[in-house]
Design a protein around this motif. Structure first.
Motif, PDB file in Angstrom:
ATOM      1  N   TRP A   1     -50.978  30.699 -65.048  1.00  0.00           N
ATOM      2  CA  TRP A   1     -51.246  30.107 -63.736  1.00  0.00           C
ATOM      3  C   TRP A   1     -52.445  30.751 -63.043  1.00  0.00           C
ATOM      4  CZ3 TRP A   1     -49.092  25.761 -61.742  1.00  0.00           C
ATOM      5  CH2 TRP A   1     -47.997  25.242 -62.425  1.00  0.00           C
ATOM      6  N   LEU A   2     -52.620  32.040 -63.277  1.00  0.00           N
ATOM      7  CA  LEU A   2     -53.727  32.741 -62.620  1.00  0.00           C
ATOM      8  C   LEU A   2     -55.092  32.345 -63.173  1.00  0.00           C
ATOM      9  CD1 LEU A   2     -52.203  36.314 -62.151  1.00  0.00           C
ATOM     10  CD2 LEU A   2     -52.476  34.493 -60.451  1.00  0.00           C
ATOM     11  N   GLN A   3     -55.119  31.604 -64.258  1.00  0.00           N
ATOM     12  CA  GLN A   3     -56.381  31.075 -64.768  1.00  0.00           C
ATOM     13  C   GLN A   3     -56.900  29.937 -63.883  1.00  0.00           C
ATOM     14  OE1 GLN A   3     -57.642  32.774 -67.415  1.00  0.00           O
ATOM     15  NE2 GLN A   3     -55.735  33.947 -67.204  1.00  0.00           N
ATOM     16  N   TYR A   4     -56.000  29.358 -63.066  1.00  0.00           N
ATOM     17  CA  TYR A   4     -56.377  28.180 -62.274  1.00  0.00           C
ATOM     18  C   TYR A   4     -56.148  28.344 -60.775  1.00  0.00           C
ATOM     19  CZ  TYR A   4     -56.460  25.970 -66.854  1.00  0.00           C
ATOM     20  OH  TYR A   4     -56.749  25.656 -68.157  1.00  0.00           O
ATOM     21  N   PHE A   5     -55.265  29.265 -60.380  1.00  0.00           N
ATOM     22  CA  PHE A   5     -54.946  29.450 -58.963  1.00  0.00           C
ATOM     23  C   PHE A   5     -55.006  30.936 -58.598  1.00  0.00           C
ATOM     24  CE2 PHE A   5     -52.888  25.450 -60.026  1.00  0.00           C
ATOM     25  CZ  PHE A   5     -53.190  24.644 -58.934  1.00  0.00           C
ATOM     26  N   PRO A   6     -55.559  31.258 -57.424  1.00  0.00           N
ATOM     27  CA  PRO A   6     -55.559  32.652 -56.976  1.00  0.00           C
ATOM     28  C   PRO A   6     -54.147  33.075 -56.577  1.00  0.00           C
ATOM     29  CG  PRO A   6     -56.411  31.231 -55.249  1.00  0.00           C
ATOM     30  CD  PRO A   6     -56.228  30.360 -56.458  1.00  0.00           C
ATOM     31  N   MET A   7     -53.878  34.376 -56.643  1.00  0.00           N
ATOM     32  CA  MET A   7     -52.558  34.883 -56.322  1.00  0.00           C
ATOM     33  C   MET A   7     -52.145  34.533 -54.892  1.00  0.00           C
ATOM     34  SD  MET A   7     -49.957  36.440 -57.670  1.00  0.00           S
ATOM     35  CE  MET A   7     -50.471  37.499 -59.029  1.00  0.00           C
ATOM     36  N   GLY A   8     -53.117  34.460 -53.991  1.00  0.00           N
ATOM     37  CA  GLY A   8     -52.812  34.144 -52.603  1.00  0.00           C
ATOM     38  C   GLY A   8     -52.278  32.741 -52.388  1.00  0.00           C
ATOM     39  N   GLN A   9     -52.409  31.898 -53.393  1.00  0.00           N
ATOM     40  CA  GLN A   9     -51.934  30.520 -53.289  1.00  0.00           C
ATOM     41  C   GLN A   9     -50.559  30.343 -53.926  1.00  0.00           C
ATOM     42  OE1 GLN A   9     -55.644  28.223 -53.649  1.00  0.00           O
ATOM     43  NE2 GLN A   9     -54.340  26.477 -54.174  1.00  0.00           N
ATOM     44  N   ILE A  10     -49.972  31.449 -54.399  1.00  0.00           N
ATOM     45  CA  ILE A  10     -48.662  31.405 -55.042  1.00  0.00           C
ATOM     46  C   ILE A  10     -47.713  32.319 -54.272  1.00  0.00           C
ATOM     47  CG2 ILE A  10     -47.391  31.670 -57.201  1.00  0.00           C
ATOM     48  CD1 ILE A  10     -50.065  31.582 -58.693  1.00  0.00           C
ATOM     49  N   LEU A  11     -46.581  31.781 -53.859  1.00  0.00           N
ATOM     50  CA  LEU A  11     -45.560  32.572 -53.170  1.00  0.00           C
ATOM     51  C   LEU A  11     -44.367  32.768 -54.090  1.00  0.00           C
ATOM     52  CD1 LEU A  11     -44.563  33.880 -50.476  1.00  0.00           C
ATOM     53  CD2 LEU A  11     -43.396  31.702 -50.042  1.00  0.00           C
ATOM     54  N   PHE A  12     -43.931  34.025 -54.218  1.00  0.00           N
ATOM     55  CA  PHE A  12     -42.766  34.336 -55.041  1.00  0.00           C
ATOM     56  C   PHE A  12     -41.574  34.619 -54.132  1.00  0.00           C
ATOM     57  CE2 PHE A  12     -46.471  35.232 -57.550  1.00  0.00           C
ATOM     58  CZ  PHE A  12     -46.162  34.659 -58.771  1.00  0.00           C
ATOM     59  N   VAL A  13     -40.541  33.821 -54.307  1.00  0.00           N
ATOM     60  CA  VAL A  13     -39.327  33.935 -53.504  1.00  0.00           C
ATOM     61  C   VAL A  13     -38.254  34.621 -54.340  1.00  0.00           C
ATOM     62  CG1 VAL A  13     -37.505  32.632 -52.327  1.00  0.00           C
ATOM     63  CG2 VAL A  13     -39.887  31.880 -52.168  1.00  0.00           C
ATOM     64  N   SER A  14     -37.578  35.592 -53.768  1.00  0.00           N
ATOM     65  CA  SER A  14     -36.509  36.292 -54.468  1.00  0.00           C
ATOM     66  C   SER A  14     -35.232  35.453 -54.456  1.00  0.00           C
ATOM     67  CB  SER A  14     -36.245  37.649 -53.801  1.00  0.00           C
ATOM     68  OG  SER A  14     -35.025  38.205 -54.271  1.00  0.00           O
ATOM     69  N   GLY A  15     -34.759  35.088 -55.642  1.00  0.00           N
ATOM     70  CA  GLY A  15     -33.509  34.336 -55.735  1.00  0.00           C
ATOM     71  C   GLY A  15     -32.327  35.116 -55.196  1.00  0.00           C
ATOM     72  N   GLU A  16     -32.369  36.446 -55.365  1.00  0.00           N
ATOM     73  CA  GLU A  16     -31.276  37.281 -54.855  1.00  0.00           C
ATOM     74  C   GLU A  16     -31.276  37.296 -53.322  1.00  0.00           C
ATOM     75  OE1 GLU A  16     -31.947  38.358 -59.028  1.00  0.00           O
ATOM     76  OE2 GLU A  16     -33.340  38.283 -57.339  1.00  0.00           O
ATOM     77  N   ARG A  17     -32.451  37.448 -52.727  1.00  0.00           N
ATOM     78  CA  ARG A  17     -32.510  37.484 -51.258  1.00  0.00           C
ATOM     79  C   ARG A  17     -32.313  36.108 -50.643  1.00  0.00           C
ATOM     80  NH1 ARG A  17     -36.183  41.615 -52.156  1.00  0.00           N
ATOM     81  NH2 ARG A  17     -38.002  40.266 -52.075  1.00  0.00           N
ATOM     82  N   LEU A  18     -32.546  35.066 -51.413  1.00  0.00           N
ATOM     83  CA  LEU A  18     -32.266  33.718 -50.936  1.00  0.00           C
ATOM     84  C   LEU A  18     -30.765  33.553 -50.683  1.00  0.00           C
ATOM     85  CD1 LEU A  18     -33.841  31.120 -50.322  1.00  0.00           C
ATOM     86  CD2 LEU A  18     -33.349  30.354 -52.649  1.00  0.00           C
ATOM     87  N   ILE A  19     -29.968  34.370 -51.395  1.00  0.00           N
ATOM     88  CA  ILE A  19     -28.519  34.367 -51.188  1.00  0.00           C
ATOM     89  C   ILE A  19     -28.114  35.347 -50.090  1.00  0.00           C
ATOM     90  CG2 ILE A  19     -26.284  34.916 -52.253  1.00  0.00           C
ATOM     91  CD1 ILE A  19     -27.460  33.923 -54.916  1.00  0.00           C
ATOM     92  N   SER A  20     -28.654  36.569 -50.155  1.00  0.00           N
ATOM     93  CA  SER A  20     -28.242  37.610 -49.199  1.00  0.00           C
ATOM     94  C   SER A  20     -28.890  37.461 -47.825  1.00  0.00           C
ATOM     95  CB  SER A  20     -28.567  38.998 -49.771  1.00  0.00           C
ATOM     96  OG  SER A  20     -29.971  39.154 -49.943  1.00  0.00           O
ATOM     97  N   ASP A  21     -30.096  36.911 -47.778  1.00  0.00           N
ATOM     98  CA  ASP A  21     -30.809  36.760 -46.503  1.00  0.00           C
ATOM     99  C   ASP A  21     -31.631  35.470 -46.526  1.00  0.00           C
ATOM    100  OD1 ASP A  21     -32.033  37.142 -44.041  1.00  0.00           O
ATOM    101  OD2 ASP A  21     -33.530  38.558 -44.814  1.00  0.00           O
ATOM    102  N   PRO A  22     -30.964  34.308 -46.502  1.00  0.00           N
ATOM    103  CA  PRO A  22     -31.699  33.043 -46.618  1.00  0.00           C
ATOM    104  C   PRO A  22     -32.708  32.830 -45.502  1.00  0.00           C
ATOM    105  CG  PRO A  22     -29.416  32.667 -45.938  1.00  0.00           C
ATOM    106  CD  PRO A  22     -29.513  34.100 -46.349  1.00  0.00           C
ATOM    107  N   ALA A  23     -32.354  33.206 -44.276  1.00  0.00           N
ATOM    108  CA  ALA A  23     -33.272  32.998 -43.154  1.00  0.00           C
ATOM    109  C   ALA A  23     -34.545  33.834 -43.323  1.00  0.00           C
ATOM    110  CB  ALA A  23     -32.582  33.342 -41.836  1.00  0.00           C
ATOM    111  N   GLY A  24     -34.402  35.062 -43.856  1.00  0.00           N
ATOM    112  CA  GLY A  24     -35.563  35.914 -44.077  1.00  0.00           C
ATOM    113  C   GLY A  24     -36.511  35.337 -45.101  1.00  0.00           C
ATOM    114  N   GLU A  25     -35.965  34.861 -46.217  1.00  0.00           N
ATOM    115  CA  GLU A  25     -36.813  34.265 -47.251  1.00  0.00           C
ATOM    116  C   GLU A  25     -37.419  32.947 -46.766  1.00  0.00           C
ATOM    117  OE1 GLU A  25     -37.598  35.605 -50.730  1.00  0.00           O
ATOM    118  OE2 GLU A  25     -37.308  37.037 -49.110  1.00  0.00           O
TER     119      GLU A  25
END
Length: 399
Positions: free
Chosen positions: A292-316
């Motif tokens: 993916w980094l061959q075509y998009f800069p890192m700033g255009q990709i957001l990584f969401v934690s699946g674990e925190r999506l459960i423990s803190d959904p509002a934060g994610e």
């Protein structure tokens, strides 16, 4: 004589300036009511495409369509509101030719994904509230646009939960089922893809999610060709837990598949991991991210934690809303934790007075896996996880 009495009275009434204005206003009001009624009757019968799950060319089936009789309150459509709720190189070998059993399992997994898409869409249809007739008047507003943001992965990482949480936001419009355009249906063309999208008003964001994009080699170039400004979201999860969840989904649809342990190893005695099995291969996040980094800069990709999506959904969800440039509307007040399901649910779904969770296909109980196998997988993934942490600048704490 009678004629001479009536005509002067009628003339006297119509000649009064005040009464003339009242008469004119009355006629205009009746005409406006008639035009509005006619438009409502017309719009309520207009067919609309639904973003459904498509079988693709390999199955030879046609694109699914259905008529949508949307009837929600007129003002709630003119003033956008949340959408209706519906119920993740040390030892690495490049994937090699699989055994017949492995190939059959891979094909089955693809079919399972499609079946699950259909299950989700059926659930969405069943849970949609019955709208009012007047709302159809506003259904023609807005236009269909190609998505400005896509949830590209990963399978069994929490992508469905993220999408449904995001659909609460009034400025996000998203397809319910997975289009699979950039992996299975690319030959259908961008106009076909655009037609799957919901209509959006000025300032709203069009989204879709198809987790298999993250591991599809051609997907980055294809999305970049559509728009280099597309924002990408990846929900990642502990790769060991993700692999077990992936296997659990397949097992629920096809109980006669081999055991998790036998699929994990090429050779159990030597402990060599079979990286040609998709459940294992998907979790090598660093390898896929390189593509993916061959075509998009890192700033255009957001990584969401699946674990925190459960423990803190509002934060994610706060991070995601910031990434999309939206006001933080989805907050703690939208969620409660369902002890039975083991993950957060909406306190109140749009169009309903009741709380709502994801469907029965989510939150399955995992089978018991030999702890030695789990530990071997953790040892296998560790160097890849370290590289992934380094690439993203974020430690997800899986080790």
């Amino acid at each position: 004589m009678e004629y001479s009495l009536v005509c002067p009275n009628l003339y006297a009434f119509s000649s009064s300036p005040a009464k003339k204005k009242l008469l004119l206003l009355g006629i205009m009001f009746l005409l406006w009511v008639y035009m509005l009624y006619s438009c409502v009757g017309y719009c309520s019968t207009m067919p609309s495409l639904v973003a459904d799950s498509y079988r693709g060319k390999e199955t030879g089936s046609a694109v699914g369509k259905r008529t949508e009789n949307s009837r929600v309150d007129l003002m709630s459509r003119l003033l956008p509101k949340p959408q209706t709720w519906v119920d993740l190189e040390a030892d690495y070998d490049e994937p090699s030719i699989r055994t017949a059993a492995s190939r059959d399992l891979l094909n089955n997994e693809i079919e399972m994904d499609r079946t699950e898409d259909w299950d989700e869409m059926r659930g969405e249809q069943q849970r949609s509230p019955e709208p009012s007739a007047m709302s159809s008047f506003s259904n023609g507003s807005g236009s269909k646009k190609l998505p400005q943001a896509i949830i590209i992965g990963v399978k069994k990482g929490g992508t469905r939960a993220l999408l449904e949480f995001l659909r609460v936001h009034p400025d996000i419009r998203a397809v319910g089922a997975e289009p699979h355009f950039f992996d299975r249906n690319y030959n259908n063309g961008l106009e076909w893809y655009r037609e799957l999208m919901p209509k959006t008003l000025e300032g709203q964001i069009t989204m879709e999610k198809t987790p298999s994009y993250f591991v599809t080699r051609e997907a980055p170039a294809r999305i970049s060709a559509m728009s280099r400004d597309t924002k990408l979201i990846v929900v990642v999860r502990d790769p060991v837990t993700r692999a077990i969840s992936d296997y659990t989904q397949t097992l629920s649809k096809k109980p006669d598949i081999p055991s998790f342990e036998s699929l994990t190893f090429k050779n159990r005695t030597t402990g060599l991991i079979d990286t040609s099995w998709s459940a294992i291969q998907i979790g090598i996040y660093a390898k896929h991210l390189d593509n993916w980094l061959q075509y998009f800069p890192m700033g255009q990709i957001l990584f969401v934690s699946g674990e925190r999506l459960i423990s803190d959904p509002a934060g994610e969800l706060g991070r995601v809303q910031d990434f999309l440039g939206l006001k933080r509307i989805i907050t703690d007040k939208h969620f409660y934790f369902n002890q039975t399901k083991g993950f957060p649910c909406l306190k109140k779904a749009e169009g309903s007075s009741k709380p709502h969770c994801l469907g029965k296909t989510k939150g399955r109980t995992h089978p018991n896996i030999d702890p030695e196998v789990v530990q071997r997988l953790r040892d296998f993934y560790r160097p890849f996880n370290m590289k992934f942490y380094q690439m993203t600048g974020h430690n997800f704490g899986w080790d």
